[in-house]
Design an enzyme around this catalytic site. Structure first.
Site, PDB file in Angstrom:
ATOM      1  N   GLY A  82     -80.336  26.276  67.181  1.00 54.22           N
ATOM      2  CA  GLY A  82     -80.069  25.163  66.289  1.00 54.22           C
ATOM      3  C   GLY A  82     -79.917  23.864  67.050  1.00 54.22           C
ATOM      4  O   GLY A  82     -80.591  23.650  68.053  1.00 54.22           O
ATOM      5  N   LEU A  83     -79.025  23.019  66.579  1.00 52.71           N
ATOM      6  CA  LEU A  83     -78.795  21.706  67.160  1.00 52.71           C
ATOM      7  C   LEU A  83     -80.086  20.909  67.249  1.00 52.71           C
ATOM      8  O   LEU A  83     -80.416  20.331  68.275  1.00 52.71           O
ATOM      9  CB  LEU A  83     -78.153  21.817  68.548  1.00 52.71           C
ATOM     10  CG  LEU A  83     -76.712  22.303  68.570  1.00 52.71           C
ATOM     11  CD1 LEU A  83     -76.201  22.348  69.994  1.00 52.71           C
ATOM     12  CD2 LEU A  83     -75.827  21.418  67.724  1.00 52.71           C
ATOM     13  N   CYS A  84     -80.856  20.952  66.177  1.00 49.15           N
ATOM     14  CA  CYS A  84     -82.065  20.128  66.168  1.00 49.15           C
ATOM     15  C   CYS A  84     -82.205  19.443  64.812  1.00 49.15           C
ATOM     16  O   CYS A  84     -83.283  19.347  64.262  1.00 49.15           O
ATOM     17  CB  CYS A  84     -83.303  20.955  66.527  1.00 49.15           C
ATOM     18  SG  CYS A  84     -83.377  22.541  65.718  1.00 49.15           S
ATOM     19  N   GLY A  85     -81.082  19.008  64.263  1.00 42.23           N
ATOM     20  CA  GLY A  85     -81.127  18.231  63.026  1.00 42.23           C
ATOM     21  C   GLY A  85     -81.632  19.062  61.865  1.00 42.23           C
ATOM     22  O   GLY A  85     -81.330  20.244  61.757  1.00 42.23           O
ATOM     23  N   TYR A  87     -84.530  20.144  61.305  1.00 39.43           N
ATOM     24  CA  TYR A  87     -85.827  20.779  61.609  1.00 39.43           C
ATOM     25  C   TYR A  87     -86.026  22.103  60.870  1.00 39.43           C
ATOM     26  O   TYR A  87     -86.990  22.261  60.109  1.00 39.43           O
ATOM     27  CB  TYR A  87     -85.913  20.972  63.122  1.00 39.43           C
ATOM     28  CG  TYR A  87     -87.114  21.733  63.615  1.00 39.43           C
ATOM     29  CD1 TYR A  87     -88.362  21.134  63.659  1.00 39.43           C
ATOM     30  CD2 TYR A  87     -86.995  23.054  64.046  1.00 39.43           C
ATOM     31  CE1 TYR A  87     -89.459  21.829  64.116  1.00 39.43           C
ATOM     32  CE2 TYR A  87     -88.088  23.753  64.504  1.00 39.43           C
ATOM     33  CZ  TYR A  87     -89.314  23.143  64.538  1.00 39.43           C
ATOM     34  OH  TYR A  87     -90.401  23.843  64.995  1.00 39.43           O
TER      35      TYR A  87
END
Lengths: 287, 142
Positions: A82-85, A87
């Site tokens: 994760g940690l990709c907005g 997406y």
């Protein structure tokens, strides 16, 4: 008002978060550059191949085998981490929309999940998942993965399991913009590849024979299409993460500025309070 | 037109491996080895895993091991689309390559013709042999 000590502790914590997000942003930027290069390197191959396929398949339509089940395979390519907005959320929403569209046409959507986020999503929603692939390798777009996905699609399509197969991936448009894209892989659409001035199949001397060459071309074409989707997805993931981490770093900077202000105020308030006490005490003595 | 050259491109999904004018290209398709000289007729064929030998205009050779693909000649321009292409210079030493051949052959031996893994095992053997051949040709040239 929070105590001075508590505010200081929060500032330290936000600072270390900021360090992490900054580092992740830099790492994503480097990976993005590599992914973009890979995307560019694939272009000559993809273009030559689609020209070739276009000229050989011109005027032909590929039909699902007779008696094929009323099901469609959707391969959804998301990230493992994760940690990709937004997406993954965008991709999965798009996948559900496409699946609804399929259901309206009387085709049962079946999913193949690539990436941990897709696997978790379909487990949660109870979508019919026929296969999953969690990568665990530093690169998503490997020929090995593309080949195995393409083989799976071709074999099951030929076996009459599906009316159609497709991939959903995030198209990389720029570092700031990625768009979830639905691309039909099988049956191969000849119409979309025939460009102006493409030589017809009759203009070639073909060995061993057209009938024997066609499956090879289709195989390569499907592999190339899947590989391309993986490359786009990889570049998009890094771009999305870079953007997300950039704004996270900025937010952290804002928060630190705000907390610092608050901390100074709290400190000043403490000093003022002490002064008042001293002055009050002195006045009481002199009175 | 004795001085005509054959424009040749070797393209893989990871990039263009070779692009230039050459004198001759030989490769192997399912029917056997074939060569392409300048001004070849429009031609389309598939490649089995093999050594693509490129004869440059100074008569020196460059060898590439490809894992199968497609070859096209169109309007005198030859293009090979391969899934992978390794230049002979980057191959590992001969011993590892012959071990690779043995391992691949063993895998193939354990499969019957009708098993689904057979075509890919066969390809693996062809690829391993092609690597070995390219390596031998390279050391012979030295």
């Amino acid at each position: 008002m929070a105590t001075l000590k508590a505010i200081r502790r929060r500032i330290t914590s936000v600072k270390s978060t900021q360090q992490v997000t900054r580092a992740m942003k830099l790492v994503s930027a480097a990976k993005l550059r590599r992914a973009q290069d890979a995307l560019l390197n694939d272009r000559p191959y993809a273009e030559s191949l689609s020209k070739l396929a276009g000229s050989l398949l011109a005027g032909q339509t590929m039909e699902p085998p007779p008696g094929a089940q009323h099901a469609g395979l959707i391969t959804v390519i998301t990230s493992d981490r994760g940690l990709c907005g937004g997406y993954n959320a965008n991709l999965l929403r798009h996948a559900e929309e496409q699946a609804d569209g399929m259901r309206k046409e009387g085709i049962e959507p079946v999913f193949f999940a690539v990436g941990r986020k897709a696997v978790e999503h379909f487990k949660r929603t109870g979508g019919r998942m026929v296969g999953q692939r969690i990568n665990n390798t530093p690169r998503l777009a490997t020929l090995e993965l593309a080949t195995s996905l393409a083989d799976m699609m071709l074999n099951e399509f030929r076996a009459g399991q599906y009316q159609q197969t497709a991939v959903i991936y995030s198209q990389f448009r720029s570092a700031l913009s990625q768009r979830p894209t639905y691309e039909r892989i099988l049956p191969v659409e000849a119409g979309t590849q025939t460009a102006e001035g493409v030589a017809g199949p009759s203009e070639y001397l073909i060995e061993p024979s057209r009938a024997e060459l066609l499956p090879v071309i289709i195989q390569s074409y499907v592999e190339s299409a899947v590989f391309h989707a993986l490359l786009e997805a990889e570049a998009s993931e890094h771009a999305a993460r870079m953007t997300a981490m950039d704004s996270a770093s900025n937010n952290a900077a804002d928060m630190i500025a705000r907390l610092t202000l608050e901390m100074n105020r709290a400190r000043q308030a403490g000093i003022t309070r002490e002064l008042m006490d001293i002055v009050g005490g002195a006045e009481a003595l002199s009175a | 037109m004795a001085d005509a050259a054959l424009p040749f491109k070797l393209i893989t999904p990871t990039g263009v491996v070779f692009d230039g004018a050459v004198a001759e290209v030989t490769a192997v398709n399912p029917l056997g080895e074939f060569g392409v000289l300048p001004q070849h007729i429009n031609y389309l064929t598939s490649l089995v895993p093999c050594v693509v030998a490129v004869k440059l205009e100074d008569s020196s050779y460059r060898l590439f091991v490809v894992s199968g693909g497609l070859a096209e000649v169109k309007d005198g321009v030859m293009t090979v689309l391969a899934s992978t292409a390794e230049p002979a210079e980057t191959l590992s030493d001969g011993e590892a390559l012959s071990k690779g051949v043995v391992a691949a052959e063993e895998q193939l031996h354990n499969l019957s013709f009708y098993e689904p893994g057979y075509p890919s095992a066969l390809k693996a053997v062809q690829l391993a042999r092609a690597r070995q051949r390219a390596r031998e040709a390279r050391s012979a040239a030295r």
